[in-house]
Design a protein around this motif. Structure first.
Motif, PDB file in Angstrom:
ATOM      1  N   GLY A   1      75.270 -28.076  85.919  1.00 24.23           N
ATOM      2  CA  GLY A   1      75.359 -27.703  87.328  1.00 24.23           C
ATOM      3  C   GLY A   1      75.376 -28.915  88.242  1.00 24.23           C
ATOM      4  O   GLY A   1      75.524 -28.771  89.450  1.00 24.23           O
ATOM      5  N   TYR A   2      75.244 -30.121  87.673  1.00 22.95           N
ATOM      6  CA  TYR A   2      75.157 -31.347  88.455  1.00 22.95           C
ATOM      7  C   TYR A   2      75.928 -32.467  87.747  1.00 22.95           C
ATOM      8  O   TYR A   2      75.994 -32.494  86.522  1.00 22.95           O
ATOM      9  CB  TYR A   2      73.694 -31.785  88.619  1.00 22.95           C
ATOM     10  N   ALA A   3      76.443 -33.406  88.526  1.00 29.30           N
ATOM     11  CA  ALA A   3      77.106 -34.572  87.945  1.00 29.30           C
ATOM     12  C   ALA A   3      76.073 -35.472  87.270  1.00 29.30           C
ATOM     13  O   ALA A   3      74.944 -35.604  87.753  1.00 29.30           O
ATOM     14  CB  ALA A   3      77.849 -35.350  89.028  1.00 29.30           C
ATOM     15  N   LEU A   4      76.472 -36.066  86.167  1.00 30.47           N
ATOM     16  CA  LEU A   4      75.592 -36.999  85.452  1.00 30.47           C
ATOM     17  C   LEU A   4      75.987 -38.421  85.799  1.00 30.47           C
ATOM     18  O   LEU A   4      77.165 -38.784  85.747  1.00 30.47           O
ATOM     19  CB  LEU A   4      75.713 -36.793  83.940  1.00 30.47           C
ATOM     20  N   ASN A   5      74.997 -39.218  86.146  1.00 27.32           N
ATOM     21  CA  ASN A   5      75.220 -40.618  86.483  1.00 27.32           C
ATOM     22  C   ASN A   5      75.039 -41.515  85.266  1.00 27.32           C
ATOM     23  O   ASN A   5      75.661 -42.556  85.165  1.00 27.32           O
ATOM     24  CB  ASN A   5      74.257 -41.037  87.598  1.00 27.32           C
TER      25      ASN A   5
END
Length: 117
Positions: free
Chosen positions: A31-35
């Protein structure tokens, strides 16, 4: 007799080459971008270098990772989210047996899960 030995030797070498290929595809369904993405032998605190480098892995995107540490097949994966810098870990993934790992995360309950193939 020599042909039989040669055939068995070829089969053994073929199996060894196959066993050394533990590359896998990581799918981000958190659900979120991974850095950042880290991979470490299970239960070890030495995460090493970020496997994403300067890029991010957007939600819904996938990326193939090279993995050759077949002496330590069971690994943990840690990610750092791009939006808030929080970290989450998935433990005990046998990378020698898996071709694809889909990471899932519920931020409200902090529950992690993974679908594997």
């Amino acid at each position: 007799m020599f042909k039989k030995f040669l055939l068995l030797g070829s089969l053994a070498l073929g199996g060894a080459a196959f066993a050394a290929d533990a590359d896998f595809t990581l799918v981000n369904r958190t659900g979120y971008a991974l850095n950042e993405v880290f991979i470490s032998p299970t239960k070890m605190d030495n995460w090493g270098a970020d496997r994403l480098g300067k890029s991010q892995l957007a939600n819904g995107a996938s990326r193939k990772f090279k993995f050759g540490d077949t002496k330590h097949c069971v690994q943990d994966i840690k990610v750092v989210f791009a939006d808030d810098g929080s970290e989450v870990e998935w433990e005990g993934l046998d990378l020698c047996e898996l071709d694809k790992i889909t990471l899932k995360y519920n931020r409200k309950t902090r529950e992690v899960s993974a679908e594997t193939e």
